[in-house]
Each structure stands twice: as C-alpha cells, then as structure tokens.
Design a protein around this motif. Structure first.
Motif: not given
Length: 378
Positions: A81-87, A89-92, A194-196, A239-241
């Motif tokens: 799910v985009p911008k979720s805590p899981e997403a 952490a994965a992007v980091n 921001s990256f977005g 996922l995490h802009p």
C-alpha cells in the motif's frame, strides 16, 4: 547506425554503444553461470545489520542453463500500500542498499523493478534476477561522490568540471556557458522540497540538450546506472515519495570523503605522482637528444593544421556528386516527358518512357535521401 550517420546529436548520445551495452547484458543474463557468480558476490556484500538479502544459490545443482537457488517466500513490493509504514520501511531499505552498492560495493542491481524486489512477512527485502548487474570503477565512484557533494554544496563550477571528466567533449567547451546551463538545470529540477516534485523526464531532456549544445558525448558506462536509477525512481515515487534521499546518502558520502582526505591516501597519491614525475624526468634528456638529432638530420617535418581547409576537398566532392545526380535526374525527367508517345500503340517509345521515368524516380529519391540524411551533419 543509420541514426548516428544521419543525425549528429545521436553520435553524442552514443545510441549504438548503449544498445551494444544492453545487448551484452542480455546475453549475460542467458548464462546462469554469470548469475550464479553475481549471487555469490552480492551475498558477500550484504550488510548483516540491514534487512536485505539475496537467494542462496546452490552451485553443485546449477549449470549454464540451470540455476538452483533458495526459495524466498515473499510478495512483490508493487503489492504494498503506497505511503504505508511497510512501504516506507521497504523504500528506505531499497535506497540504502542502492547507495551502498554504487558507492561502496561497486556492483549494483541492473534491473531493480518492482517484480524483482520481494518483501517477506518479517520485513526482509529480497533481490532476485541478478542476471544483469552494473559495475562502477573506483574512479567513477569518486566522480559520482564529487558530483553529489558539489550538488549539495551548490558548487556549479565543480559540477561542470566533473561532468566534462565523465563525458567526452568533441570540441572546445566554454566552461562559463556550461556552468550557466548547469545552474539553470539544477535550479529548475533539483531544488525541490520533496522527491514527489522531482521531474526526472524534464531533467534528462534538459541535461541531454545541454550536453548536445556543448558537444559532450555522454559516457556509455553510465547507461546501466541511469536505467537502474530511473527504475528505482518509479518505485520511490509510487510507494514513498517523501523519502529522505540526502539523509540516507550522507553517511556514505561523508565516509568516502574522509577516506579520500585521509593522510595515508593523500601520501600514497603524492608518492605515486612523484614517482611518475621522476620517471618522466629521467626520459627527458634522451628525448631532447633525439629531438635535436632529428632537427639536424632533417627528419622533423612541420605541417600547418588547417581543419577548415582539410574539409574543403570532401565537401566539394560531395557537392559535385549531388550536382551530377541532380543533373541526371533532371535530364531523365525531361527525356521521359519528351519521349511520351502520342498513342499507346508505340511499344518502343512506351518502353523507353517507362525506363526513363523509373531512372528519374530513383535518381530523385536518392538525391532527397542524400540531402535529408545529411542534415544533421555540420
């Protein structure tokens, strides 16, 4: 090759060499011995403190056409799910690993799309499909670090000099104009909150235009890195802009800069340079001796270099060819018009008219093709 022959800007981009580079990568992907070696190398480079892994390969059960590896139970990150805590952490983890691979390991995943990155239930990220990897030499790594530090420090002069070093200028470059173009591109595309907000397509387009304007041929060694970076950008944007790219990269940059400025490395570089200068000085007397002898014996010839005059002969030859072809096309066209029979019963004249018409069409087609394919040339 047709594009590079007809459009001058395509030579600067190096389309043929980029395609050849990807062709080599695809051929390597079909050889599982290569992917096996890549898996073993990436396993050795893993950071045990991070939640990133690669499948464990089994060399004894693998061959050139078969690759056996450990099964990883996970799902592609595109299902997060985009911008979720899981997403987030994965992007980091993805960004950290990408910086480490490029700036520390010197070997990075060449095709890190969302289907090649799996996330396990315990939050461990697994990289698969390592048939295509890219490599960065220590010199290229230093250039990338210098470029990143200069970008952070808003040092346009250093950015211009590093880009000149990473590319291949095909003519004299006005550093002041190049610096002005870089400042414009940097302020327009890199100074975002921001990256977005980052417009990669616009950045690449403007950067390519600036390279073409200053006749700088981009290095083909960076083709795979550019492709991998564009792929990761799509994942990050989705996922995490808001990921802190500078914050993640800064420890790597600081460490590399510290090692670059360490007394041991500086002393080693000074000793290496001194050794090279000493070796050169030892050869100078012999070279001067040879030079004086060549002057005395008349073996040295001085030739005035006039590039503009040297180009006159081939240009006149090409112009003469075009004029001759144009004259032939005009003559066959007029002859075909004159030879048109008054009635359809005159077979010889019909054959002659047809032959002249076909010759005229071929000549005019060749002339127009010659003209338009050469438009990109100076």
């Amino acid at each position: 090759q047709v594009l590079e022959a007809g459009i001058d800007e395509m030579q600067l981009v190096g389309v043929v060499s980029i395609v050849e580079e990807f062709e080599k990568g695809l051929i390597k992907e079909l050889n599982f011995h290569q992917e096996l070696a890549n898996l073993l190398e990436f396993q050795r480079n893993l950071d045990p403190a991070r939640k990133v892994t690669v499948p464990r390969p089994y060399p004894e059960l693998s061959a050139r056409t078969v690759l056996t590896m450990q099964f990883f139970a996970g799902r592609p990150i595109r299902k997060l799910v985009p911008k979720s805590p899981e997403a987030q952490a994965a992007v980091n983890e993805i960004v950290y690993t990408a910086f480490k691979q490029v700036l520390v390991d010197g070997a990075f995943h060449g095709d890190p799309h969302a289907g090649n990155l799996l996330l396990g239930e315990d939050g461990v990220l697994c990289m698969i499909d390592l048939g295509m990897i890219g490599r960065i030499t220590p010199e290229q790594r230093d250039d990338i670090v210098t470029l990143a530090v200069a970008t952070i420090a808003n040092d346009g002069t250093t950015i211009a000099r590093v880009l000149l070093k990473m590319g291949t200028p095909t003519q004299r470059v006005n550093l002041a104009e190049l610096k002005a173009d870089i400042e414009r591109i940097r302020s327009q595309h890199l100074m975002v909150s921001s990256f977005g907000e980052y417009d990669s397509a616009g950045f690449i387009e403007d950067f390519s235009k600036a390279a073409g304007k200053h006749r700088i041929k981009l290095a083909r060694d960076m083709a795979i890195l550019a492709k991998a970076a564009a792929t990761l950008e799509d994942i990050i944007r989705t996922l995490h802009p808001d990921v802190d790219l500078i914050g993640i990269a800064r420890p790597f940059l600081d460490d590399i800069v510290k090692r670059r400025l360490s007394p041991r490395r500086v002393l080693g570089e000074l000793m290496s340079e001194a050794s090279g200068v000493g070796s050169m000085l030892r050869t100078v007397p012999g070279q001067i001796d040879q030079l004086l002898h060549d002057f005395e014996s008349g073996n040295i010839m001085v030739r005035a270099m006039t590039p503009e005059l040297d180009e006159i002969s081939p240009r006149l030859h090409a112009l003469g060819g075009r004029i001759s072809l144009a004259a032939f096309a005009s003559a066959t066209t007029i002859a075909a018009a004159i030879a048109v029979p008054e009635s359809m019963q005159s077979l010889p004249r019909m054959v002659m008219t047809t032959a002249l018409g076909i010759s005229a069409v071929i000549a005019w087609t060749a002339l127009f093709a010659w003209h338009w394919l050469g438009r990109g040339k100076p």
